[in-house]
Design an enzyme around this catalytic site. Structure first.
Site, PDB file in Angstrom:
ATOM      1  N   HIS A  25       0.851  -1.201   0.000  1.00 56.78           N
ATOM      2  CA  HIS A  25       0.000   0.000   0.000  1.00 56.78           C
ATOM      3  C   HIS A  25       0.889   1.254   0.000  1.00 56.78           C
ATOM      4  O   HIS A  25       0.676   2.176  -0.798  1.00 56.78           O
ATOM      5  CB  HIS A  25      -0.898  -0.014   1.234  1.00 56.78           C
ATOM      6  CG  HIS A  25      -1.716   1.230   1.412  1.00 56.78           C
ATOM      7  ND1 HIS A  25      -3.045   1.319   1.050  1.00 56.78           N
ATOM      8  CD2 HIS A  25      -1.390   2.454   1.933  1.00 56.78           C
ATOM      9  CE1 HIS A  25      -3.493   2.534   1.321  1.00 56.78           C
ATOM     10  NE2 HIS A  25      -2.507   3.241   1.863  1.00 56.78           N
ATOM     11  N   GLU A  26       1.862   1.264   0.894  1.00 51.92           N
ATOM     12  CA  GLU A  26       2.746   2.433   0.972  1.00 51.92           C
ATOM     13  C   GLU A  26       3.629   2.549  -0.253  1.00 51.92           C
ATOM     14  O   GLU A  26       3.992   3.660  -0.665  1.00 51.92           O
ATOM     15  CB  GLU A  26       3.595   2.357   2.245  1.00 51.92           C
ATOM     16  CG  GLU A  26       2.784   2.379   3.534  1.00 51.92           C
ATOM     17  CD  GLU A  26       1.853   3.581   3.631  1.00 51.92           C
ATOM     18  OE1 GLU A  26       2.203   4.658   3.105  1.00 51.92           O
ATOM     19  OE2 GLU A  26       0.766   3.440   4.220  1.00 51.92           O
ATOM     20  N   HIS A  29       1.835   4.584  -2.790  1.00 53.25           N
ATOM     21  CA  HIS A  29       2.039   6.025  -2.588  1.00 53.25           C
ATOM     22  C   HIS A  29       3.446   6.435  -3.031  1.00 53.25           C
ATOM     23  O   HIS A  29       3.639   7.433  -3.736  1.00 53.25           O
ATOM     24  CB  HIS A  29       1.879   6.388  -1.108  1.00 53.25           C
ATOM     25  CG  HIS A  29       0.487   6.234  -0.577  1.00 53.25           C
ATOM     26  ND1 HIS A  29      -0.609   6.785  -1.194  1.00 53.25           N
ATOM     27  CD2 HIS A  29       0.020   5.600   0.535  1.00 53.25           C
ATOM     28  CE1 HIS A  29      -1.702   6.500  -0.495  1.00 53.25           C
ATOM     29  NE2 HIS A  29      -1.347   5.774   0.551  1.00 53.25           N
TER      30      HIS A  29
END
Length: 442
Positions: A25-26, A29
């Site tokens: 998920h990170e 980003h």
């Protein structure tokens, strides 16, 4: 001892799956931030004390003690104050909080790298950066569901008979009678476990769905079932009897209720046998169906979250019964995967497939939860970027000068309040999953 060990293995598998989901998920980003040249000083998985970290040219990559989330830090998250009051200082707690946020944001920008600040980026770039995390979770979920559907296969009913009932039992009947006034049609026709139905009225059938549909629509109409029994093929004549059954929601599988809260029933044809099931590889359409059902279920939980929180409080402190389809914390997910792994009577492939599917569902939950348009979640940053773009577009439409970047620092008080709210909800869910957990196997 083996069961305890497998239970622990299941929990560890859930934690690893959660950790990888958060890490990716990170990375979602991070990838867009790096693509758009935004400086990222930190990429961290977890919260609390740092367990391990490595410094590259400009980014520190690390793992923290508590695997309950993650973050990347970007320089210049908030713009400086605009207008004639740019140097004014507030005296209240809220004003000071906002000023501290702006100051911290300004101090994070190295000299000469002002254009690499987050707030300096175009609206579409900020949107992609913040949506990159949920997008990655959606991709992981698709991969997990594809592995289950294409690799392991999914249990599907076949046209082979598993069990033949002697009686017709209407919906809502609490006890099955010991003797039948009239035997069920399949039993009366001589249908036996192990028989495979290949045709109806001389027409070959494609599978269970077609066979079930014909039976349900043929109340009191004689049907000739062609069955294979060992090496023998024979025809059996059955007449489906009318039977009341519950109407189920196609998405959740739960019994539908009318406006008065009574179960909805319908009359369908009944022969009186259950189909055996076997694993079969599925196509992309089935992956889409799994995806849609999971998304629908998670959205329903998010929309009804206040009600769910009340239910979790009642379950945790008042002993109310848990909703097996309701939300749970990482503790609950770990316990469920542990229970699945510990079931020796379930084939290993089934246990692995179920855990992979749970990880896929968990990623959809992470993505949708993060899209809630409230800070500090990703959805809060998305909402701020959209508002910034709309106000600039509206000013241009009216022939007004560019109002400058939206002062997202003003959202810091909301961020702090919501952070406390999410923390309290998280603690409540963890507590409830400890004292009143959901059990798949009793």
């Amino acid at each position: 001892m083996t069961g305890v060990l497998l239970f622990i293995v299941g929990i560890v598998a859930a934690l690893i799956g959660l950790g990888l989901s958060i890490a990716l998920h990170e990375i979602g980003h991070l990838s867009f931030a790096k693509l758009f040249k935004v400086r990222v000083p930190q990429y961290m998985v977890g919260f609390g004390p740092t367990v391990w970290s490595k410094q590259t040219k400009e980014t520190e990559y690390g793992i923290k003690l508590l695997p309950l989330g993650g973050y990347i830090s970007m320089i210049g998250m908030y713009p400086p104050k605009q207008g004639e009051h740019a140097t004014a200082q507030g005296t209240g707690f809220v004003s000071q909080l906002i000023e501290d946020g702006r100051q911290s944001s300004a101090e994070s920008i190295p000299e000469g790298e002002e254009d690499r600040a987050f707030y300096k980026q175009a609206v579409w770039k900020r949107l992609l950066i913040m949506l990159g995390g949920p997008f990655m979770n959606f991709v992981i979920a698709a991969v997990c569901f594809a592995i289950v559907a294409f690799g392991f296969g999914v249990y599907q009913p076949t046209t082979t008979v598993s069990e033949v009932y002697q009686c017709v039992v209407p919906a809502g009947t609490e006890e099955v009678p010991e003797e039948c006034a009239e035997p069920a049609p399949g039993y009366a026709a001589g249908l036996e476990p192990g028989d495979t139905v290949t045709a109806v009225n001389g027409v070959e059938i494609s599978g269970w769905d077609e066979l079930q549909g014909i039976i349900r629509e043929s109340v009191d109409e004689p049907l000739t079932l062609t069955v294979e029994r060992g090496e023998t093929e024979l025809d059996l004549t059955v007449t489906p009897r009318p039977n009341e059954v519950y109407v189920l929601d196609q998405t959740t599988g739960q019994i539908l209720e009318d406006d008065n809260g009574n179960p909805v029933t319908q009359t369908v044809g009944f022969v009186g046998f259950t189909a055996s099931s076997e694993r079969a590889q599925q196509d992309m359409a089935y992956v889409g169906e799994m995806y849609g059902q999971t998304v629908s279920g998670v959205v329903n939980v998010v929309v009804t979250l206040p009600q769910r929180v009340v239910q979790m409080f009642q379950a945790g402190f008042l002993g109310a019964e848990r909703d097996p389809n309701g939300p749970m914390s990482v503790v609950g997910v770990g316990r469920i995967t542990g229970e699945i792994a510990a079931q020796d009577e379930i084939p290993v492939i089934d246990r692995i497939a179920t855990i992979v599917q749970i990880i896929g569902s968990l990623n959809i939950a992470l993505a949708i939860f993060n899209l809630i348009p409230l800070p500090p979640l990703d959805g809060g940053h998305v909402a701020a970027a959209l508002f910034d773009g709309l106000r600039r577009w509206f000013a241009k439409l009216r022939g007004k000068p560019d109002p400058g970047p939206f002062d997202a620092a003003k959202l810091l008080p909301i961020t702090m309040v919501m952070a406390v709210v999410w923390m309290v909800i998280g603690v409540l869910f963890i507590f409830t999953d400890i004292v009143n957990p959901i059990h798949l196997f009793q």
